[in-house]
Design an enzyme around this catalytic site. Sequence first.
Site, PDB file in Angstrom:
ATOM      1  N   HIS A   1       2.718   3.412  -9.120  1.00  0.00           N
ATOM      2  CA  HIS A   1       2.545   1.982  -9.386  1.00  0.00           C
ATOM      3  C   HIS A   1       3.786   1.404 -10.076  1.00  0.00           C
ATOM      4  O   HIS A   1       4.204   0.285  -9.789  1.00  0.00           O
ATOM      5  CB  HIS A   1       1.295   1.748 -10.238  1.00  0.00           C
ATOM      6  CG  HIS A   1       0.015   2.097  -9.525  1.00  0.00           C
ATOM      7  ND1 HIS A   1      -0.231   1.736  -8.209  1.00  0.00           N
ATOM      8  CD2 HIS A   1      -1.097   2.775  -9.936  1.00  0.00           C
ATOM      9  CE1 HIS A   1      -1.441   2.173  -7.856  1.00  0.00           C
ATOM     10  NE2 HIS A   1      -1.969   2.813  -8.874  1.00  0.00           N
TER      11      HIS A   1
ATOM     12  N   ASP B   1       0.837  -1.193   0.000  1.00  0.00           N
ATOM     13  CA  ASP B   1       0.000   0.000   0.000  1.00  0.00           C
ATOM     14  C   ASP B   1       0.874   1.247   0.000  1.00  0.00           C
ATOM     15  O   ASP B   1       1.950   1.257   0.599  1.00  0.00           O
ATOM     16  CB  ASP B   1      -0.913  -0.015   1.240  1.00  0.00           C
ATOM     17  CG  ASP B   1      -2.133   0.870   1.061  1.00  0.00           C
ATOM     18  OD1 ASP B   1      -2.345   1.384  -0.055  1.00  0.00           O
ATOM     19  OD2 ASP B   1      -2.868   1.050   2.051  1.00  0.00           O
TER      20      ASP B   1
ATOM     21  N   LEU C   1      11.591 -20.208  -3.961  1.00  0.00           N
ATOM     22  CA  LEU C   1      10.627 -19.270  -3.385  1.00  0.00           C
ATOM     23  C   LEU C   1       9.269 -19.522  -4.016  1.00  0.00           C
ATOM     24  O   LEU C   1       9.122 -19.473  -5.240  1.00  0.00           O
ATOM     25  CB  LEU C   1      11.035 -17.813  -3.639  1.00  0.00           C
ATOM     26  CG  LEU C   1       9.989 -16.772  -3.205  1.00  0.00           C
ATOM     27  CD1 LEU C   1       9.866 -16.720  -1.681  1.00  0.00           C
ATOM     28  CD2 LEU C   1      10.308 -15.388  -3.747  1.00  0.00           C
TER      29      LEU C   1
HETATM   30  C1  IPE Z   1      -1.299   0.158  -3.547  1.00  0.00           C
HETATM   31  O1  IPE Z   1      -1.157   1.518  -3.544  1.00  0.00           O
HETATM   32  C2  IPE Z   1      -1.353  -0.411  -4.950  1.00  0.00           C
HETATM   33  C3  IPE Z   1      -2.618  -1.052  -5.340  1.00  0.00           C
HETATM   34  C4  IPE Z   1      -3.701  -1.124  -4.640  1.00  0.00           C
HETATM   35  C5  IPE Z   1      -2.635  -1.653  -6.666  1.00  0.00           C
HETATM   36  P1  IPE Z   1      -2.413   2.485  -3.564  1.00  0.00           P
HETATM   37  O2  IPE Z   1      -2.763   2.768  -4.977  1.00  0.00           O
HETATM   38  O3  IPE Z   1      -3.499   1.926  -2.719  1.00  0.00           O
HETATM   39  O4  IPE Z   1      -1.787   3.792  -2.902  1.00  0.00           O
HETATM   40  P2  IPE Z   1      -2.463   4.819  -1.887  1.00  0.00           P
HETATM   41  O5  IPE Z   1      -3.120   4.044  -0.788  1.00  0.00           O
HETATM   42  O6  IPE Z   1      -3.437   5.634  -2.680  1.00  0.00           O
HETATM   43  O7  IPE Z   1      -1.317   5.643  -1.387  1.00  0.00           O
HETATM   44 MG    MG Z   2      -4.133   2.236  -0.768  1.00  0.00          MG
END
Ligand code: IPE
Ligand code: MG
Length: 224
Positions: free
Chosen positions: A19, A2, A113
Amino acid sequence: MDGNGRWAASRHLPRLAGHREGARAVRRTIEAAIHHGVAWLTLYAFSSENWRRPAEEVLDLTGLLRAYIRSELAELAAAGVRLRVIGERERFPADVQADLAAAEADTAGNARLNLTVALSYGSRAELAAAARRIAFEAEAGTLDAARVDEAMVAGRLYTAGMPDPDLLIRTSGEQRLSNFLLWQAAYAELVFQDVLWPDYGEPHLAAALADYARRERRFGARPG
Ligand code: IPE
Ligand code: MG
């Protein structure tokens, strides 16, 4: 995993940049897991609920997934990684499903793994599907409803045959399970780390493992 969006926002970048950097963190973390002798690693990459994000972000994430499998698979396989996918894979485009199936088949002989990627995964949906299967089997007469036990439920989850997680890590400072492995993590040690996923790497995994090593696990038994 996250914090990709917050990582990007703090740099005035589009979420996609977060991402992308998150994908690099996945690579670092897999390498770190191998380095530390972790035999099973499950990454929550995309939840059932993530489909509710704007179409553009879903498309970006699917594109990254496609690119990741194509660019990293050979290296993962060479490093002894066995890939498995849990979740509603049929919700992804056909070409991604084909790539995932091929990646699983190509790495099925590896054992260094065991890497499981949760994609369109939701624990409640998984449990409901298991309940449905058990009900159908009882209806068909192949299973005695009175004998349904924990092992029968576990055996009908995506994770059938896999060990339960010992350690569950959530990044970005959030302290929630968010529908992840609710059944399987019944006795998992929870570690919440205040680091955004794109910044994650070996030192963070090492810290989580050290934290885990200090915990006393009793599984409900009396302190011995
Ligand atoms: C996690 O980061 C990635 C996925 C859910 C694919 P987020 O996209 O949830 O990032 P925040 O929570 O908005 O910072
Ligand atoms: Mg998130």
